[in-house]
Design a protein around this motif. Structure first.
Motif, mmCIF file in Angstrom:
data_model
loop_
_atom_site.group_PDB
_atom_site.id
_atom_site.type_symbol
_atom_site.label_atom_id
_atom_site.label_comp_id
_atom_site.label_asym_id
_atom_site.label_seq_id
_atom_site.Cartn_x
_atom_site.Cartn_y
_atom_site.Cartn_z
ATOM 1 N N LYS A 176 0.922 -1.152 -0.067
ATOM 2 C CA LYS A 176 -0.185 0.066 0.006
ATOM 3 C C LYS A 176 0.892 1.305 -0.105
ATOM 4 O O LYS A 176 1.736 1.344 0.679
ATOM 5 C CB LYS A 176 -1.063 -0.049 1.147
ATOM 6 C CG LYS A 176 -1.953 1.176 1.141
ATOM 7 C CD LYS A 176 -3.085 0.952 2.260
ATOM 8 C CE LYS A 176 -2.620 1.284 3.656
ATOM 9 N NZ LYS A 176 -3.580 1.084 4.474
ATOM 10 N N LYS A 178 1.081 5.660 -0.054
ATOM 11 C CA LYS A 178 0.467 7.054 0.184
ATOM 12 C C LYS A 178 0.261 7.775 -1.084
ATOM 13 O O LYS A 178 1.192 7.919 -1.901
ATOM 14 C CB LYS A 178 1.181 7.612 1.339
ATOM 15 C CG LYS A 178 1.266 7.089 2.649
ATOM 16 C CD LYS A 178 0.110 6.452 3.160
ATOM 17 C CE LYS A 178 0.182 5.916 4.516
ATOM 18 N NZ LYS A 178 -1.175 5.487 5.137
ATOM 19 N N ASP A 206 -3.683 4.866 -0.241
ATOM 20 C CA ASP A 206 -4.428 5.329 0.784
ATOM 21 C C ASP A 206 -3.907 6.995 0.840
ATOM 22 O O ASP A 206 -2.975 7.723 0.834
ATOM 23 C CB ASP A 206 -3.638 4.957 2.123
ATOM 24 C CG ASP A 206 -4.267 5.582 3.313
ATOM 25 O OD1 ASP A 206 -5.422 6.134 3.197
ATOM 26 O OD2 ASP A 206 -3.938 4.809 4.647
ATOM 27 N N ASN A 208 -5.540 8.942 2.759
ATOM 28 C CA ASN A 208 -5.765 9.578 4.006
ATOM 29 C C ASN A 208 -6.571 10.632 4.284
ATOM 30 O O ASN A 208 -6.267 11.888 4.825
ATOM 31 C CB ASN A 208 -4.279 9.926 4.788
ATOM 32 C CG ASN A 208 -3.583 8.545 5.165
ATOM 33 O OD1 ASN A 208 -2.757 8.177 4.323
ATOM 34 N ND2 ASN A 208 -4.021 7.941 6.198
ATOM 35 N N GLU A 232 -8.061 4.000 -0.568
ATOM 36 C CA GLU A 232 -8.408 4.157 0.808
ATOM 37 C C GLU A 232 -8.719 5.621 1.153
ATOM 38 O O GLU A 232 -7.886 6.265 0.943
ATOM 39 C CB GLU A 232 -7.555 3.379 1.552
ATOM 40 C CG GLU A 232 -7.585 3.567 3.056
ATOM 41 C CD GLU A 232 -6.384 2.621 3.742
ATOM 42 O OE1 GLU A 232 -6.001 1.702 2.966
ATOM 43 O OE2 GLU A 232 -6.115 3.007 4.907
ATOM 44 N N GLU A 233 -9.807 5.674 1.851
ATOM 45 C CA GLU A 233 -10.157 7.131 2.302
ATOM 46 C C GLU A 233 -9.804 8.174 1.386
ATOM 47 O O GLU A 233 -8.869 9.085 1.844
ATOM 48 C CB GLU A 233 -9.391 7.310 3.663
ATOM 49 C CG GLU A 233 -9.918 6.659 5.107
ATOM 50 C CD GLU A 233 -9.446 6.955 6.379
ATOM 51 O OE1 GLU A 233 -10.308 6.830 7.153
ATOM 52 O OE2 GLU A 233 -8.321 7.627 6.403
ATOM 53 N N GLU A 259 -11.105 3.040 9.376
ATOM 54 C CA GLU A 259 -10.017 2.995 10.345
ATOM 55 C C GLU A 259 -10.278 3.951 11.477
ATOM 56 O O GLU A 259 -9.808 3.775 12.724
ATOM 57 C CB GLU A 259 -8.504 3.209 9.792
ATOM 58 C CG GLU A 259 -8.435 4.441 9.258
ATOM 59 C CD GLU A 259 -7.087 4.750 8.708
ATOM 60 O OE1 GLU A 259 -6.717 4.125 7.590
ATOM 61 O OE2 GLU A 259 -6.153 5.672 9.291
ATOM 62 N N HIS A 309 -7.139 -2.087 10.166
ATOM 63 C CA HIS A 309 -6.075 -1.086 10.192
ATOM 64 C C HIS A 309 -4.942 -1.449 11.264
ATOM 65 O O HIS A 309 -5.348 -1.817 12.255
ATOM 66 C CB HIS A 309 -6.620 0.535 10.622
ATOM 67 C CG HIS A 309 -5.917 1.553 10.707
ATOM 68 N ND1 HIS A 309 -5.522 2.025 11.922
ATOM 69 C CD2 HIS A 309 -5.141 2.251 9.962
ATOM 70 C CE1 HIS A 309 -4.829 3.070 11.981
ATOM 71 N NE2 HIS A 309 -4.326 3.338 10.715
HETATM 72 MG MG LIG Z 1 -5.237 4.335 6.148
#
Ligand SMILES: [Mg+2]
Length: 382
Positions: A176, A178, A206, A208, A232-233, A259, A309
């Motif tokens: 994964k 960022k 992700d 975030n 993700e998010e 998460e 998470h």
């Molecule tokens: Mg995350």
């Protein structure tokens, strides 16, 4: 089952903060330290149940456990974990009782630490792993590596090298990365380079909560061609349900979230209205294993998989024990997660992207108590 009654007679909480060597940036903020709240419950038979939780303010989490929760826990049988959970949860909405300025999130983190310690105690008392108490569905779970942080001086080649360590040396089959910091073109270059270098692996992204809805929809569209396992998010915190649904409806990439959820009710809304396909509820952030199990059952009934998470040493029991358990998160870079190396003792290693369920009572690992006694702030009651 235990041969006699099990009673909790001592509660200890350790607050441990560990600065990282350098900043690891996500979309909007850097990670600069590791923080662990450890709960240790000791029974009259001398058994010790350990729980880990994450949230804050840390001192408040510790005080909730050793003060109001004391009267619930001392003398209690850990096998009555549903009753104990309900009594702890009631502090969120107790008539006439001041929250002392404590946020619901803080109370839910305190419950997490206690509840996980109760499950460890139930396992140790009955000489079964927590996974077996949850039904013993599987004996192992897949794990992925989280990395790809934005770091000072790390360019695209450095990112590819980092992923090469996870895949080549450590044997991970899923990584994964960022995204969401800076412009989208830069992320497309980063992720594209990793995809080209490692066509065989699963890649998750992700953000975030780093994008508004239009940017998230545009990003998801651009990443479509890169065979992304989940996104993700993607959306800012204030629009994390309906906005998330709009992103989910725009793309074939599965959307992951959860998460930061503190209850099964928030998770229900993500499943029902947010369009997610991957639920990431973290038992150490809120509610513990008791709440995780409820979230998993609801998610399963809606075709949503569980990919919790953090904390694979705890969540391996949950993922291997749930019909819809999918995969564990792990942090192979010791600079990003020094806690795994220095605090956690005897956990199962992650080998070639798989983690075994320990065939030992309880959670099946211990902690470096010497380090905690020396460096952590300790709260205690009996
Ligand atoms: Mg995350």
């Amino acid at each position: 089952m235990p041969e006699g009654p099990v009673r909790i007679e001592r509660i200890e909480v350790f607050l441990y903060t560990r600065p990282l060597k350098r900043e690891f940036w996500m979309s909007l903020a850097p990670i600069t330290q590791s923080r662990e709240i450890i709960v240790r419950l000791t029974t009259d038979a001398g058994l010790q149940g350990i729980g880990q939780c994450h949230g804050g303010p840390m001192e408040q989490v510790g005080r909730i456990i050793t003060e109001p929760f004391r009267d619930i826990l001392i003398g209690a049988d850990p096998f009555e974990h549903e009753r104990l959970w309900s009594e702890m949860f009631a502090y969120n909405h107790r008539p006439g009782w001041s929250l002392n300025g404590w946020r619901h999130e803080t109370i839910m983190t305190a419950i997490a630490g206690v509840d996980i310690a109760l499950w460890d105690l139930m396992g140790k008392s009955s000489r079964r792993s927590v996974c077996k108490l949850l039904g013993g569905l599987r004996t192992e779970a897949e794990a992925y590596a989280t990395g790809g942080y934005y770091e000072e001086g790390k360019d695209v080649a450095g990112l590819v090298d980092e992923v090469g360590v996870y895949v080549g040396e450590r044997g991970y089959k899923a990584v994964k990365l960022k995204v969401g910091r800076g412009d989208l073109a830069h992320d497309l270059e980063r992720v594209g380079a990793v995809r080209s270098a490692f066509p065989q692996i699963d890649i998750m992204l992700d953000a975030n909560q780093g994008w508004d809805v239009p940017t998230a929809i545009r990003a998801a569209g651009e990443f479509e061609s890169m065979n992304i396992r989940w996104l993700e998010e993607p959306v800012h915190w204030y629009d994390e349900v309906d906005g998330l649904r709009r992103v989910a409806e725009s793309t074939s990439i599965p959307i992951a979230s959860g998460e930061g959820e503190t209850t099964r009710f928030g998770c229900r809304d993500l499943v029902k209205w947010g369009g997610i396909q991957i639920m990431q509820f973290d038992s150490t952030v809120a509610g513990g294993i008791t709440e995780w199990r409820r979230v998993a059952a609801h998610a399963d009934a809606h075709g949503v998989k569980m990919a919790p998470h953090h904390d694979p040493q705890i969540h391996v029991h949950c993922v291997a024990g749930a019909p819809n358990g999918l995969i564990l998160e792990s942090f192979p870079n010791p600079d990003r997660d020094p806690v795994w190396a220095e605090l956690i003792v005897g956990a199962e290693p992650i080998v070639d992207g798989m983690m075994s369920v320990p065939d030992r009572p309880g959670l099946g690992y211990d902690l470096n108590w010497d380090l905690l006694e020396a460096r952590a702030t300790k709260l205690e009651t009996r």
